[in-house]
Design a protein around this motif. Structure first.
Motif, PDB file in Angstrom:
ATOM      1  N   ASP A  50       0.964  -1.159  -0.056  1.00 32.92           N
ATOM      2  CA  ASP A  50      -0.145  -0.048   0.150  1.00 32.92           C
ATOM      3  C   ASP A  50       0.777   1.344  -0.001  1.00 32.92           C
ATOM      4  OD1 ASP A  50      -2.799  -1.109   0.330  1.00 32.92           O
ATOM      5  OD2 ASP A  50      -1.798  -1.830   2.041  1.00 32.92           O
ATOM      6  N   LEU A  51       2.151   1.256   0.421  1.00 31.02           N
ATOM      7  CA  LEU A  51       2.993   2.263   0.580  1.00 31.02           C
ATOM      8  C   LEU A  51       4.368   2.165   0.718  1.00 31.02           C
ATOM      9  CD1 LEU A  51       2.160   5.453   2.505  1.00 31.02           C
ATOM     10  CD2 LEU A  51       4.313   4.332   3.300  1.00 31.02           C
ATOM     11  N   VAL A  52       5.308   2.581  -0.003  1.00 29.93           N
ATOM     12  CA  VAL A  52       6.731   2.519   0.100  1.00 29.93           C
ATOM     13  C   VAL A  52       7.427   3.679   0.810  1.00 29.93           C
ATOM     14  CG1 VAL A  52       8.777   2.119  -1.218  1.00 29.93           C
ATOM     15  CG2 VAL A  52       6.560   1.382  -2.018  1.00 29.93           C
ATOM     16  N   ILE A  53       8.538   3.258   1.921  1.00 32.53           N
ATOM     17  CA  ILE A  53       9.289   4.299   2.414  1.00 32.53           C
ATOM     18  C   ILE A  53      10.690   3.694   1.821  1.00 32.53           C
ATOM     19  CG2 ILE A  53      10.351   5.069   4.503  1.00 32.53           C
ATOM     20  CD1 ILE A  53       7.737   4.259   5.942  1.00 32.53           C
ATOM     21  N   MET A  54      11.509   4.608   1.103  1.00 33.81           N
ATOM     22  CA  MET A  54      12.531   4.314   0.398  1.00 33.81           C
ATOM     23  C   MET A  54      13.746   5.318   0.773  1.00 33.81           C
ATOM     24  SD  MET A  54      12.993   4.144  -3.832  1.00 33.81           S
ATOM     25  CE  MET A  54      11.424   3.961  -3.845  1.00 33.81           C
ATOM     26  N   ASP A  55      14.838   4.946   0.888  1.00 34.85           N
ATOM     27  CA  ASP A  55      16.055   5.830   0.931  1.00 34.85           C
ATOM     28  C   ASP A  55      16.458   6.347  -0.338  1.00 34.85           C
ATOM     29  OD1 ASP A  55      18.127   6.950   1.754  1.00 34.85           O
ATOM     30  OD2 ASP A  55      19.400   5.280   2.517  1.00 34.85           O
ATOM     31  N   MET A  56      16.881   7.335  -0.574  1.00 37.50           N
ATOM     32  CA  MET A  56      17.322   7.943  -1.654  1.00 37.50           C
ATOM     33  C   MET A  56      18.670   7.102  -2.617  1.00 37.50           C
ATOM     34  SD  MET A  56      18.392  11.989  -2.504  1.00 37.50           S
ATOM     35  CE  MET A  56      19.595  12.187  -3.488  1.00 37.50           C
ATOM     36  N   SER A  85      16.236  10.786   3.260  1.00 35.34           N
ATOM     37  CA  SER A  85      17.786  10.961   2.684  1.00 35.34           C
ATOM     38  C   SER A  85      18.278  11.946   3.602  1.00 35.34           C
ATOM     39  CB  SER A  85      17.824  11.358   1.368  1.00 35.34           C
ATOM     40  OG  SER A  85      19.191  11.712   1.014  1.00 35.34           O
ATOM     41  N   ALA A  86      19.569  11.938   3.926  1.00 35.84           N
ATOM     42  CA  ALA A  86      20.331  13.015   4.577  1.00 35.84           C
ATOM     43  C   ALA A  86      21.074  13.952   3.737  1.00 35.84           C
ATOM     44  CB  ALA A  86      21.381  12.367   5.329  1.00 35.84           C
ATOM     45  N   ALA A  90      18.217  16.978  -1.159  1.00 30.19           N
ATOM     46  CA  ALA A  90      17.470  15.949  -1.798  1.00 30.19           C
ATOM     47  C   ALA A  90      16.113  16.089  -1.637  1.00 30.19           C
ATOM     48  CB  ALA A  90      17.815  14.792  -0.623  1.00 30.19           C
ATOM     49  N   LYS A  91      15.550  16.686  -1.082  1.00 23.50           N
ATOM     50  CA  LYS A  91      14.020  17.066  -1.067  1.00 23.50           C
ATOM     51  C   LYS A  91      13.346  17.413  -2.387  1.00 23.50           C
ATOM     52  CE  LYS A  91       9.943  19.292   1.015  1.00 23.50           C
ATOM     53  NZ  LYS A  91       9.396  20.193   1.841  1.00 23.50           N
ATOM     54  N   CYS A  94      13.902  14.176  -4.921  1.00 22.91           N
ATOM     55  CA  CYS A  94      13.016  13.211  -4.697  1.00 22.91           C
ATOM     56  C   CYS A  94      11.491  13.722  -5.243  1.00 22.91           C
ATOM     57  CB  CYS A  94      13.163  12.929  -3.048  1.00 22.91           C
ATOM     58  SG  CYS A  94      14.601  12.229  -2.741  1.00 22.91           S
ATOM     59  N   LEU A  95      11.094  14.783  -4.959  1.00 22.79           N
ATOM     60  CA  LEU A  95       9.771  15.138  -5.154  1.00 22.79           C
ATOM     61  C   LEU A  95       9.691  15.319  -6.737  1.00 22.79           C
ATOM     62  CD1 LEU A  95       9.064  17.824  -2.510  1.00 22.79           C
ATOM     63  CD2 LEU A  95       8.291  15.503  -2.732  1.00 22.79           C
ATOM     64  N   LEU A  96      10.743  15.863  -7.352  1.00 24.11           N
ATOM     65  CA  LEU A  96      10.844  15.358  -8.601  1.00 24.11           C
ATOM     66  C   LEU A  96      10.741  14.445  -9.361  1.00 24.11           C
ATOM     67  CD1 LEU A  96      13.310  18.744  -9.643  1.00 24.11           C
ATOM     68  CD2 LEU A  96      10.905  18.557 -10.311  1.00 24.11           C
ATOM     69  N   ALA A  97      11.273  13.290  -8.583  1.00 22.89           N
ATOM     70  CA  ALA A  97      11.208  11.956  -9.223  1.00 22.89           C
ATOM     71  C   ALA A  97       9.891  11.328  -9.167  1.00 22.89           C
ATOM     72  CB  ALA A  97      12.428  11.174  -8.437  1.00 22.89           C
ATOM     73  N   GLY A  98       9.072  12.047  -8.379  1.00 26.46           N
ATOM     74  CA  GLY A  98       7.698  11.499  -8.232  1.00 26.46           C
ATOM     75  C   GLY A  98       7.307  10.911  -6.682  1.00 26.46           C
ATOM     76  N   ALA A  99       8.180  11.398  -5.741  1.00 28.72           N
ATOM     77  CA  ALA A  99       7.881  10.886  -4.551  1.00 28.72           C
ATOM     78  C   ALA A  99       6.705  11.717  -4.116  1.00 28.72           C
ATOM     79  CB  ALA A  99       9.197  11.018  -3.625  1.00 28.72           C
ATOM     80  N   ASP A 100       5.739  11.059  -3.185  1.00 28.86           N
ATOM     81  CA  ASP A 100       4.877  11.814  -2.618  1.00 28.86           C
ATOM     82  C   ASP A 100       4.908  12.430  -1.560  1.00 28.86           C
ATOM     83  OD1 ASP A 100       2.291  10.599  -4.156  1.00 28.86           O
ATOM     84  OD2 ASP A 100       3.510   8.878  -3.820  1.00 28.86           O
ATOM     85  N   GLU A 101       6.077  12.115  -0.588  1.00 26.25           N
ATOM     86  CA  GLU A 101       6.492  12.865   0.410  1.00 26.25           C
ATOM     87  C   GLU A 101       8.097  12.715   0.745  1.00 26.25           C
ATOM     88  OE1 GLU A 101       5.301  14.933   2.814  1.00 26.25           O
ATOM     89  OE2 GLU A 101       3.095  14.593   2.446  1.00 26.25           O
TER      90      GLU A 101
END
Length: 129
Positions: A50-56, A85-86, A90-91, A94-101
């Motif tokens: 239902d949801l993914v949490i992923m490191d950059m 990500s640290a 990165a924010k 990641c958002l440009l890549a399609g991440a929702d958060e």
């Protein structure tokens, strides 16, 4: 029927994966942890995630590339992705890549939980429900 939402955590740091898994299971989620980015699409499709949490960054794999691939694939595009990500800047990446958060490391578990709750609620109230 009240289903337990399934969350996939993709992180090559076993301590982070274990910590997130323990906290989310305590909150009632079903959690799988993997450090294998190359198997992510298969895991997502075969386990009804239902949801993914992923490191950059995942052991030489750019998580933003994986996120972009997931969002372009019709069978996984609707699955929300939270990237962590640290790295500076990165924010935006990641958002440009399609991440929702996006959540920066070090992170607060309450921040992760509130973002998960919001994204899961959006899924439950979506057009198919």
């Amino acid at each position: 029927m009240n289903k337990k939402e399934k969350i996939l955590v993709l992180d090559d740091d076993p301590d982070i994966g274990t910590m997130i898994k323990m906290m989310l299971e305590y909150k009632g989620y079903t959690v799988s942890v993997s450090d294998r980015a190359d198997q992510a699409a298969e895991v997502l499709q075969s386990n009804d995630i239902d949801l993914v949490i992923m490191d950059m960054l995942l052991s030489g794999v750019n998580g933003t590339d994986l996120c972009s691939e997931l969002k372009k694939n019709s069978s996984t595009s609707g699955i929300p992705v939270i990237m962590i990500s640290a790295h500076p800047n990165a924010k935006e990446i990641c958002l440009l890549a399609g991440a929702d958060e996006f959540i920066s490391k070090p992170f607060d578990m309450q921040d992760i939980l509130s973002k998960i709750d919001r994204l899961i609620s959006a899924i439950k109230s979506g057009p198919d429900n």
